[in-house]
Design a protein around this motif. Structure first.
Motif, short mmCIF file in Angstrom:
data_model
loop_
_atom_site.label_atom_id
_atom_site.label_comp_id
_atom_site.label_asym_id
_atom_site.label_seq_id
_atom_site.Cartn_x
_atom_site.Cartn_y
_atom_site.Cartn_z
N ALA A 15 11.79 0.77 3.52
CA ALA A 15 11.91 -0.27 2.49
C ALA A 15 13.25 -0.99 2.59
CB ALA A 15 11.75 0.35 1.10
N THR A 18 13.36 -3.16 5.89
CA THR A 18 12.51 -4.34 5.78
C THR A 18 13.15 -5.39 4.87
OG1 THR A 18 10.56 -2.95 6.09
CG2 THR A 18 10.19 -5.14 5.18
N VAL A 55 9.59 -7.53 -1.86
CA VAL A 55 8.99 -6.65 -0.85
C VAL A 55 9.68 -5.28 -0.87
CG1 VAL A 55 8.74 -6.28 1.63
CG2 VAL A 55 8.11 -8.46 0.64
N MET A 59 7.79 -1.82 -1.77
CA MET A 59 7.76 -0.74 -0.78
C MET A 59 8.38 0.54 -1.34
SD MET A 59 8.48 -2.52 2.91
CE MET A 59 8.27 -0.99 3.79
N THR A 60 9.44 0.40 -2.13
CA THR A 60 10.05 1.58 -2.74
C THR A 60 9.08 2.25 -3.71
OG1 THR A 60 12.25 0.61 -2.54
CG2 THR A 60 11.98 2.39 -4.13
N TYR A 64 8.01 4.26 0.23
CA TYR A 64 8.73 4.05 1.48
C TYR A 64 10.24 3.94 1.28
CZ TYR A 64 4.26 3.34 3.72
OH TYR A 64 2.98 3.52 4.20
#
Length: 76
Positions: A15, A18, A55, A59-60, A64
């Motif tokens: 995460a 990215t 994002v 994602m967290t 991730y």
């Protein structure tokens, strides 16, 4: 290096990587478009910058992030 339980891991997660890559591309493109006097594309790069934060947050929450369920080492 510390073995402290409270250590957040300094962003070593999919995460974080990215998010940083998306934001780095956004800032780089924004700088280029600013230099080339393309204001619409500068504002689109600002939108991409904010999208990078979103994002990373998503994602967290999906596991991730640092210590997330998708990133922990599983014992065999």
């Amino acid at each position: 290096m510390s073995n402290d339980i409270g250590d957040p891991g300094h962003g070593h997660s999919p995460a974080a990587w990215t998010t940083v890559v998306i934001m780095l591309v956004a800032v780089s493109l924004g700088t280029l478009f600013f230099f080339l006097d393309m204001p619409i594309l500068v504002w689109l790069s600002v939108v991409l910058l904010v999208l990078g934060l979103v994002v990373g947050f998503v994602m967290t929450k999906a596991g991730y992030g640092v210590g997330g369920s998708k990133t922990t080492v599983k014992q065999h």
